[in-house]
Scaffold this motif. Structure first.
Motif, PDB file in Angstrom:
ATOM      1  N   PRO A 369       0.837  -1.215   0.000  1.00  0.00           N
ATOM      2  CA  PRO A 369       0.000   0.000   0.000  1.00  0.00           C
ATOM      3  C   PRO A 369       0.861   1.250   0.000  1.00  0.00           C
ATOM      4  O   PRO A 369       1.974   1.261   0.514  1.00  0.00           O
ATOM      5  CB  PRO A 369      -0.793  -0.124   1.312  1.00  0.00           C
ATOM      6  CG  PRO A 369       0.025  -1.025   2.169  1.00  0.00           C
ATOM      7  CD  PRO A 369       0.721  -1.967   1.241  1.00  0.00           C
ATOM      8  N   SER A 476      -4.038   0.078   7.247  1.00  0.00           N
ATOM      9  CA  SER A 476      -3.612   0.138   5.851  1.00  0.00           C
ATOM     10  C   SER A 476      -2.169  -0.315   5.696  1.00  0.00           C
ATOM     11  O   SER A 476      -1.775  -0.787   4.624  1.00  0.00           O
ATOM     12  CB  SER A 476      -3.770   1.561   5.305  1.00  0.00           C
ATOM     13  OG  SER A 476      -2.885   2.448   5.960  1.00  0.00           O
ATOM     14  N   SER A 479      -2.588  -4.290   6.083  1.00  0.00           N
ATOM     15  CA  SER A 479      -3.248  -4.918   4.937  1.00  0.00           C
ATOM     16  C   SER A 479      -4.170  -3.901   4.281  1.00  0.00           C
ATOM     17  O   SER A 479      -4.751  -3.050   4.954  1.00  0.00           O
ATOM     18  CB  SER A 479      -4.058  -6.143   5.381  1.00  0.00           C
ATOM     19  OG  SER A 479      -4.846  -6.636   4.314  1.00  0.00           O
ATOM     20  N   THR A 480      -4.292  -4.022   2.974  1.00  0.00           N
ATOM     21  CA  THR A 480      -5.253  -3.210   2.239  1.00  0.00           C
ATOM     22  C   THR A 480      -6.367  -4.065   1.661  1.00  0.00           C
ATOM     23  O   THR A 480      -7.068  -3.640   0.748  1.00  0.00           O
ATOM     24  CB  THR A 480      -4.550  -2.452   1.097  1.00  0.00           C
ATOM     25  OG1 THR A 480      -3.882  -3.396   0.246  1.00  0.00           O
ATOM     26  CG2 THR A 480      -3.534  -1.457   1.646  1.00  0.00           C
ATOM     27  N   MET A 484      -9.216  -4.320   5.980  1.00  0.00           N
ATOM     28  CA  MET A 484      -9.706  -2.940   5.855  1.00  0.00           C
ATOM     29  C   MET A 484     -11.228  -2.915   5.765  1.00  0.00           C
ATOM     30  O   MET A 484     -11.881  -2.009   6.297  1.00  0.00           O
ATOM     31  CB  MET A 484      -9.100  -2.279   4.616  1.00  0.00           C
ATOM     32  CG  MET A 484      -7.660  -1.832   4.798  1.00  0.00           C
ATOM     33  SD  MET A 484      -7.486  -0.425   5.917  1.00  0.00           S
ATOM     34  CE  MET A 484      -8.170   0.880   4.914  1.00  0.00           C
ATOM     35  N   LYS A 566      -7.244   3.904   0.531  1.00  0.00           N
ATOM     36  CA  LYS A 566      -6.344   2.967   1.196  1.00  0.00           C
ATOM     37  C   LYS A 566      -6.577   1.530   0.762  1.00  0.00           C
ATOM     38  O   LYS A 566      -5.640   0.740   0.653  1.00  0.00           O
ATOM     39  CB  LYS A 566      -6.523   3.073   2.720  1.00  0.00           C
ATOM     40  CG  LYS A 566      -6.204   4.436   3.315  1.00  0.00           C
ATOM     41  CD  LYS A 566      -4.736   4.732   3.268  1.00  0.00           C
ATOM     42  CE  LYS A 566      -4.404   6.054   3.972  1.00  0.00           C
ATOM     43  NZ  LYS A 566      -2.971   6.387   3.888  1.00  0.00           N
ATOM     44  N   VAL A 567      -7.830   1.148   0.520  1.00  0.00           N
ATOM     45  CA  VAL A 567      -8.165  -0.246   0.268  1.00  0.00           C
ATOM     46  C   VAL A 567      -7.801  -0.621  -1.163  1.00  0.00           C
ATOM     47  O   VAL A 567      -7.594   0.247  -2.029  1.00  0.00           O
ATOM     48  CB  VAL A 567      -9.677  -0.476   0.521  1.00  0.00           C
ATOM     49  CG1 VAL A 567     -10.504   0.037  -0.650  1.00  0.00           C
ATOM     50  CG2 VAL A 567      -9.970  -1.931   0.815  1.00  0.00           C
ATOM     51  N   ASP A 568      -7.699  -1.923  -1.420  1.00  0.00           N
ATOM     52  CA  ASP A 568      -7.427  -2.396  -2.776  1.00  0.00           C
ATOM     53  C   ASP A 568      -8.518  -1.921  -3.728  1.00  0.00           C
ATOM     54  O   ASP A 568      -9.691  -1.785  -3.347  1.00  0.00           O
ATOM     55  CB  ASP A 568      -7.355  -3.928  -2.807  1.00  0.00           C
ATOM     56  CG  ASP A 568      -6.134  -4.451  -2.051  1.00  0.00           C
ATOM     57  OD1 ASP A 568      -5.180  -3.681  -1.890  1.00  0.00           O
ATOM     58  OD2 ASP A 568      -6.159  -5.620  -1.633  1.00  0.00           O
TER      59      ASP A 568
END
Length: 822
Positions: A369, A476, A479-480, A484, A566-568
């Protein structure tokens, strides 16, 4: 006409005129001589004795002119002959030119043919030279290839890798020139010998490395070997699989001790001693640089490859041990391990470029990220973010930056399956935070009135979003992906709880025991004898909750945007905080409704008193009625408080004004219909009261303020429309009901939304009997369905119809009274 012809005609004309003159003169002279004239005439004729000379001169001139004419005519004839002669000469010249051009062309063709014959032999010589040069070069290459293959085989047997590296590259370069000659048996045999030598070199070099770095045992050579260093140079030229096999075996042998020291059953393998893993590999990197740094070529990036393989092994080992001891993982231990791991990944990013992550030997991990390490955040930066949050700005949306650390997540990915521990911890922490907010609110009480805290945003909401910010940045980094999404669910849960427990739960109830107003108290004119349904503290609290809900609404929208950043990318659609924003919007609407209901309820007794007053007994029009004074008093008491406490949310204060107008005006008109019967004077008094209320309502947004602002256009439009309707109703009531046609037409003209129900109420206000009303209602029904043109004509008739003198005088008197009061 040709020029010569025109000249000829001109000359002839002159000659003709001259001859005619001479002939006339001669005839006149002869006549004069023959006549019997006087002596004076004879004397005059004597002067003409030289006439012959004159005639001779004229004749001479005529002959000259004739000669000139003949010359011109002959010259014109000669010009035509010269032109024909010149044309014939030009044609002859052209024929001669064509002949010369043809001769030149024939000579050029002959010259070209001659040049071709001359150069034919030269081209043959050039082709022969080129082929001869190619043949000599090919023979030289063949000689070099044959000699090189023999030398290569001999050097391979003697393990002279230094010489082999240079010779092998040259042999391979020469062999490239013989690809098109592979059909020749000798060339194909040499190519096969080269391939066999390469295969033998590869096996021999692998055997040498196996002997120097055995897979089993811990014995290591004392230092790098020159033979192995040269062997690496040869491996660069051979099949890439040889190089990959050498790297793989060396790294495996180099990390064999690590697998033994940090086995799953060892104490140092657990998360609380994860620092020792990274300290071990740092020592190994220093040891490698000292012993083997010069053995492998620099472009192999062996130090980075050792580090990357260590990361892969560590991630696998940590995943295995955490699955086996999942119940022992606590949030503090997990965060400690993640912190140390991300520190190590940052160390790798500073030292290495990450080029080995993209080649075929090592599998590239997912892109990390685009954010910094939350556990190593600069304290000053964190304080700055918190101050920005307190001002209502979570963070300005920015485009995601490319990851600065290519090693991010290379080890820390193993912690992702266990992040539920972190999520559960945040759930528990947020629950405790909400409980603390509730307890603090009960302990501290609502905001104090008449202070800067009145109507201010509750500090608890800023604390909540600061905590949200820290959680989001932390997660974040971990993990994204799905964690999240899980954290977003936790955020949604406690946003709703905050809205329910802190905001909605603390709104004053409408059944407050603060007391209402009685009808009798409304009729009193003593200042301060009336009290509002909500206390001053409760009004400030409602405004404060409204401002807090607006802050939460705006910040929740920013929170949603940041979570999506922030997330995928594949999970952005699952980030949706619309429901929570709707919850805060509901709190805002409820707060505004409470303020409106409070002021509306405070005005209700005054309206009830208005409807119960004996309007048929009013004898004269005076100042505004007591019920108007009571309504204005309540407005002046409540509105400034609400406006001051909603100074930071001006748009919601405007909404409050609009909703109050939409509630009060219809209620006022409803109570107006209850005022019956009404005398003419009573209607005039009500019209005066209505106008007073209208002016107060128009001034409501800035009432009691030192700074007078123009009311919003949307609010003014509502007030004008509603109160004008009330005025029109009263004007219809004031109008005489006879003649019926004029009265009905006036009603249709003044009230655009006219209907039989409203008309019935107006007739009741006038105190007409049912028998009188029936004929008027029937007339109205006949008028209403008429088309617009018919209605327009009837309205025109009503305007043209004479109005009774009494009605005209009363309306003028009332208008003068209103102007005087204003």
């Amino acid at each position: 006409m040709p020029l010569s012809t025109s000249i000829l005609c001109s000359q002839q004309s002159k000659v003709s005129h001259a001859v005619s003159a001479v002939l006339e003169l001669t005839l006149w002279t002869r006549a004069a001589l023959n006549s019997d004239s006087s002596a004076s005439q004879v004397l005059e004729l004597k002067s003409l004795a030289n006439i012959d000379d004159v005639v001779n001169k004229i004749r001479l001139k005529i002959r000259r002119l004739d000669d000139n004419i003949r010359t011109v005519v002959r010259g014109q004839t000669n010009v035509g002959q010269d032109g024909r002669q010149a044309l014939e000469e030009a044609q002859k010249a052209i024929q001669q030119l064509f002949g010369k051009i043809k001769d030149i062309k024939d000579k050029a063709e002959k010259s070209e043919q001659m040049v071709k014959e001359i150069t034919r032999d030269i081209k043959q010589l050039d082709h022969a030279k080129r082929h001869l040069t190619t043949s000599i070069t090919t023979l030289n290459h063949l000689h070099m290839l044959a000699g090189g293959v023999d030398s290569l085989e001999a050097m391979t047997r003697r393990r002279q890798y230094g010489e082999v590296a240079n010779l092998l590259q040259g042999v391979m370069n020469v062999l490239e020139h013989f690809h098109k000659y592979m059909g020749i048996p000798q060339i194909r045999q040499l190519s096969e010998r080269v391939k066999a030598a390469q295969t033998e070199l590869g096996q021999q070099i692998l055997a040498d490395f196996e002997e120097a770095f055995p897979s089993q045992g811990t014995k290591r050579p004392g230092g790098p070997s020159n033979v192995l260093r040269d062997a690496c140079l040869v491996a660069n030229i051979l099949d890439p699989r040889i190089k990959q096999e050498i790297i793989k075996k060396f790294i495996k042998q180099h990390l064999s001790e690590y697998l033994v020291l940090f086995q799953e059953n060892q104490d140092v393998a657990w998360l609380d001693k994860i620092d020792r893993r990274y300290a071990w590999v740092k020592r190994q990197l220093v040891d490698y640089e000292e012993k083997y740094g010069r053995m492998f070529p620099r472009e192999w990036c062996m130090t980075e490859r050792i580090s990357v393989e260590f990361c892969h092994v560590t991630r696998t080992e940590l995943s295995k041990i955490m699955r086996a001891r999942a119940k022992e993982i606590e949030v503090k231990l997990l965060l400690f391990a993640i912190q140390r791991t991300t520190n190590f990944e940052g160390f790798l990013a500073k030292r290495f470029s990450g080029c080995t992550l993209t080649d075929g030997t090592l599998k590239k991990l997912e892109s990390p990220p685009p954010s910094t390490n939350p556990f190593l955040e600069d304290e000053t930066a964190a304080e700055t973010e918190e101050l920005a949050l307190e001002k209502g700005e979570l963070e300005q949306p920015k485009k995601p930056k490319a990851p600065d650390n290519p090693f991010h997540g290379i080890v820390s990915k193993c912690f992702e399956p266990h992040l539920y521990v972190y999520i559960e911890s945040q759930d528990k922490n947020l629950s405790e935070l909400i409980d603390r907010f509730v307890a603090d609110f009960k302990a501290q009480g609502p905001p104090k009135p008449n202070t800067d805290e009145g109507g201010a945003v509750l500090p608890s909401c800023a604390d909540l979003f600061v905590y949200y910010k820290k959680c989001m940045v932390q997660c974040s980094q971990l993990s994204t992906g799905e964690p999240m999404i899980a954290l977003t669910t936790i955020f949604q849960k406690y946003l709703r709880e905050y809205a329910w427990k802190i905001l909605s739960g603390n709104l004053p109830k409408t059944s407050s025991s603060s007391g209402g107003l009685t009808i009798s108290s409304l009729l009193k004119e003593k200042e301060g004898s009336e009290v509002a349904r909500f206390t001053l503290e409760e009004l400030c609290l409602i405004c404060s909750i409204l401002s807090t809900a607006e802050y939460c609404l705006a910040t929740t929208q920013q929170l949603e945007e940041k979570l999506k950043e922030k997330v995928d990318v594949s999970l952005t659609e699952r980030i949706n905080l619309t429901g929570e924003m709707d919850t805060f919007s509901t709190v805002i609407s409820s707060s505004i409704q409470l303020l409106v209901q409070d002021l509306d309820a405070a005005c209700d007794p005054a309206l009830i008193a208005m409807s119960k007053m004996p309007w048929q007994n009013v004898e004269h029009v005076g100042d505004q009625s007591p019920y108007v004074t009571s309504v204005i008093l309540h407005i002046k008491q409540n509105v400034p408080i609400i406006r001051d406490n909603l100074a930071s949310t001006r748009k919601y204060f405007t909404q409050f004004c609009i909703k109050f107008a939409n509630s009060f005006i219809p209620k006022f008109i409803t109570h107006l219909f209850k005022c019956k019967p009404i005398s003419m004077v009573g209607a005039e008094q009500l019209l005066l009261d209505t106008h007073s209320l209208k002016m107060v309502l128009l001034d409501l947004p800035s009432i009691g303020s030192q700074v007078v602002r123009k009311a919003p256009a949307s609010y003014t439009k509502i007030v004008v429309k509603g109160m004008t309707r009330a005025e029109m109703i009263l004007k219809v009531v004031m109008a005489p009901h006879e003649p019926l046609v004029v009265f009905v037409d006036n009603y249709i003209k003044l009230l655009t939304d006219c209907n039989t129900e409203t008309f019935q109420k107006i007739l009741d206000m006038k105190g007409l009997k049912r028998s009188e009303q029936s004929s008027m209602l029937e007339l109205l029904r006949q008028r209403l369905p008429a088309p617009p043109s018919g209605t327009e004509s009837s309205s025109t008739l009503s305007l043209m119809a004479p109005t009774p003198e009494q009605e005209s005088s009363r309306i003028r008197k009332l208008e003068k009274l209103i102007k005087k009061r204003l």
